[in-house]
Write an enzyme that holds these catalytic residues in place. Sequence first.
Site, short mmCIF file in Angstrom:
data_model
loop_
_atom_site.label_atom_id
_atom_site.label_comp_id
_atom_site.label_asym_id
_atom_site.label_seq_id
_atom_site.Cartn_x
_atom_site.Cartn_y
_atom_site.Cartn_z
CG HIS A 276 -2.29 0.58 0.94
ND1 HIS A 276 -2.48 1.70 0.15
CD2 HIS A 276 -3.53 0.18 1.32
CE1 HIS A 276 -3.77 1.97 0.08
NE2 HIS A 276 -4.44 1.06 0.77
NE ARG A 277 6.11 0.01 2.19
CZ ARG A 277 7.28 -0.56 2.45
NH1 ARG A 277 8.10 -0.03 3.35
NH2 ARG A 277 7.63 -1.67 1.83
#
Length: 455
Positions: free
Chosen positions: A426-427
């Site tokens: 998700h980064r």
Amino acid sequence: MTTVDRTQVFLLPDLGEGLSEAEIVEWRVAVGDVVTVDQSVVEVETAKAVVDVPCPYAGRVVALHGAAGEVRPVGQPLITIAPLDGGDEPAGHATYREEERAGSGNVLIGYGTGHGSTTRRRRRPRLALAPEPVDAARADTAPAGHTAPGVGTVAADPARSPAALVISPIVRRLARDHGVDLTTLSGTGPGGVIRRADVEAALTVPAVRLTAVPDPQVASAPAGDGDVVVPLTGVRKVIADKLSRSRREIPEVTIWVDVDATGLLETRAAINAATPDAPVSILALLARICLSGLRRFPQLNARVDTEAQRIVQSAGVHLGIAAQTDRGLLVPVLRDAHRLTTAELAAELAATTAAARAGSLPPARLTGGTFTLNNYGVFGVDGSTPIINHPEAALLGIGRIVDKPWVVDGQLAVRKVTQLSLTFDHRVCDGGVAGGFLRHVADCVERPALLIAAV
């Protein structure tokens, strides 16, 4: 007269990207044997593969640094070779000096035996603490608790008497795992050294079992009778370390979708009917679809550089293929997969997975991936929430393809259905990018003709 030490110490070479150590599996030679240039002297297991290590020196073996089961760091002494005197040269080895001077040019991952004379050969520096070569008798009869140069530590328990003469770490581990008191054994090795066979023989004698053997190095409870003890070493250890790091560092999210794969199977059948000599697998078609998706959504073909606080999107797609082997889960990499045609992808996938299962892939082929494809459907399961192959940013999983009821043009029909799952970091992106990628992959599976439009 001053005696000149003409021995050559061969250090464990660089075995590939990110590999800092190797476990000795089996020595191919013994002290006193004569070796030639590039002769295989030891089989070692790294985090990536089992490798035969050739020695760049010719001569007589005077010391082996480490026993089977021992882990040696890269750059540490592996074997010590002494040059042969003219009279010692056996038949068949008359040209060993010329071979050593010339070098064969053979390369094992990060080193070679040279291409010119010995004066021009690049040598690794001798470490200040490199053990001195000794003969086997000195090594085997070293006093308890002292180091036998070139072999290892002769272990002794200062709280017990008499001391147990043990050279091999694997023997000590075997005794510890099975609760065998080494001080009660009589070694059958040279100088009374306890060998593995001595421990195994003692397993049938209850008198040598310890009721309690507290070991400060072992945090878990001792193994009980009948328990199977599997050392966390080699590939298994690397799998554990890498997946643990991935779970610790990566904030991963998994999304999934069910898709009608009937059109994909029909497309594969048509391709293979037209080119029976070069069949294409479903995995190859899914790899082609993934490459199309990564072209549209390059954010997923990336890694996070935490030290520099940046996201690096790779220029090329180095596609990892999760493969289950007898040695554990491996992820061989197809370099620059985006440059391959569908037929080339199919051929490379077949050859690479076969080599991975045979254990013949070099370590360099098992690192450097930028995106992984995992076909866990071969295990008969529908879905999964896999752990990302660190340091990559995403992984696509494919479940089994089974007959299911499906609505087609308002009518209920039986179709070939599979589940696709995308686990992503998700980064590197938000749900919109990940969902867009997965939807593109699903659309191409259902309507393979979209691949032509996406080119």
